[in-house]
Design an enzyme around this catalytic site. Structure first.
Site, short mmCIF file in Angstrom:
data_model
loop_
_atom_site.label_atom_id
_atom_site.label_comp_id
_atom_site.label_asym_id
_atom_site.label_seq_id
_atom_site.Cartn_x
_atom_site.Cartn_y
_atom_site.Cartn_z
CE LYS A 52 -3.77 -2.48 2.27
NZ LYS A 52 -4.54 -2.78 3.49
CD GLN A 96 -3.45 -4.42 6.62
OE1 GLN A 96 -3.59 -3.40 5.97
NE2 GLN A 96 -3.79 -5.61 6.14
CG ASP A 119 -9.61 -0.26 4.91
OD1 ASP A 119 -9.52 -0.68 3.74
OD2 ASP A 119 -8.80 -0.55 5.80
#
Ligand code: GUN
Length: 281
Positions: A52, A96, A119
């Site tokens: 990422k 994450q 997200d």
């Protein structure tokens, strides 16, 4: 059988993002910014975060990664997120997953400003998705929808079987498909007879994390198979959840692993961060 080439599609999206970043910089002096929090030292999570970070660099985003030890307290993570919420250079915040056991994931996700929740995991954005309102949508299912669009795959009235009911993949995937007028069945670990559901489906979308879960006898002729799984075999080979070699010849379309859904997840993270930056005040 046609392969759905996620790698090439993701590359095209990266090029669009690069062009948009240049325009945004020129017209508004805005550089999109992404902040990532990673807790602990799970190698797979670190590998994803590193991909990422590299992608952000490639398209000209500002990005910061906060690496936190596995012993970190919930309060310290919350304080870091609150700082990022206030930081005007940050348009997207990503924690994450999975988080260590002592951390309540839902509590953490709820602290993220929903307008920076690239997200799409905050309950506000999940609620918007379910009700069909504009929102940030989880990157992996959004990437799958982009693949359908790019390959002119019409979802209206199709029988779609989603295998796996996680908050990250299966549930948002099912919502997106339902919003696109598909008839959606969600199967999961407690489903009695998985094959009876997959065999009826025009489209099977699987994201479970079990190599060879989907075998050729479970797929009808000319079905479309989307493999979201990423599994590392003991010999180091990367495979999905589908027995690709035997399933592929039966399909009209199938995604490979690697080079299928994986690159699309990152492309959608960039797209969501850019979308947030365009709305920056
Ligand atoms: N862990 C596995 N997939 C994802 C993802 O898309 N986003 C985050 N934040 N964590 C993940």
């Amino acid at each position: 059988m046609q392969l759905i080439d996620g790698k090439s599609l993701a590359h095209t999206i990266h090029q669009t993002v690069i062009a948009d970043v240049a325009t945004l910089k020129q017209n508004k002096n805005i550089v999109p910014g992404l902040a990532v929090i990673i807790v602990g030292d799970d190698p797979a999570s670190h590998a994803y975060v590193s991909m990422k970070e590299k992608a952000c660099e490639k398209v000209g985003f500002y990005s910061i990664v906060h690496k936190m030890p596995i012993t970190i307290s919930q309060e310290e993570i919350i304080q870091t997120i609150e700082m990022m919420n206030q930081n005007p250079r940050i348009d997207g915040i990503l924690v994450q997953l999975p988080l260590p056991k002592q951390i309540e994931t839902e509590k953490i996700l709820e602290v993220i400003d929903p307008h920076k929740d690239v997200d799409g995991f905050h309950a506000y954005n999940v609620g918007c998705l379910v009700t069909g309102l504009e929102s940030f949508v989880a990157c992996t299912p959004l990437g799958v929808m982009k693949m359908f669009e790019a390959y002119d795959i019409n979802l209206q009235g199709k029988d779609v079987c989603v295998v796996g009911a996680s908050n990250i993949v299966g549930k948002p995937m099912a919502s997106l498909l339902l919003n696109a007028n598909a008839t959606v069945t969600i199967t999961h670990i407690h489903t009695k007879d998985l094959k009876s559901h997959t065999l009826r489906a025009d489209i099977v979308v699987v994201g479970v994390g079990k190599p060879n879960l989907i075998t050729a006898d479970m797929i009808k002729d000319d079905a479309i198979v989307i493999d979201i799984g990423i599994n590392k075999l003991p010999n180091g080979k990367l495979v999905g959840d589908v027995d690709f070699e035997n399933v592929a010849p039966k399909c009209s379309y199938i995604t490979p692993v690697p080079g299928g859904v994986g690159p699309m997840t990152i492309a959608m993270l960039l797209a969501n961060t850019l979308k947030s930056a365009k709305k920056r005040k």
